[in-house]
Design a protein around this motif. Structure first.
Motif: not given
Length: 84
Positions: A60-80
């Motif tokens: 709910r912070l960024c609107g992403c599908f978390v499974e997809i966001r977590a699958a790419s090494i360059k991505n990170y959690c959008p929380n503060k």
């Protein structure tokens, strides 16, 4: 003004099996050199599963599908204060 849309609505007519297959296909097509190692991926999803901002597989912070966001090494959690 740009119109925003709910990403979950894009899969609204999918059965659970179709939804999972679509997510899995996307993740399997990520080039290996960009993909998160399995142990780190599992840890990321574990963190997300405990997060107050997770709702129906979406962040709910960024609107992403978390499974997809977590699958790419360059991505990170959008929380503060990121969980990963």
């Amino acid at each position: 003004m740009d119109k925003r849309f709910c990403r979950k609505c894009l899969t609204e007519g999918f059965s659970d099996k179709e939804y999972y297959k679509t997510i899995s296909n996307y993740i399997s097509n990520i080039p290996e050199e960009l993909k998160t190692p399995e142990d780190i991926y599992a840890a990321r999803l574990e963190s997300c599963s405990k997060c107050q901002y997770l709702m129906n597989g979406l962040c709910r912070l960024c609107g992403c599908f978390v499974e997809i966001r977590a699958a790419s090494i360059k991505n990170y959690c959008p929380n503060k204060i990121p969980y990963w």
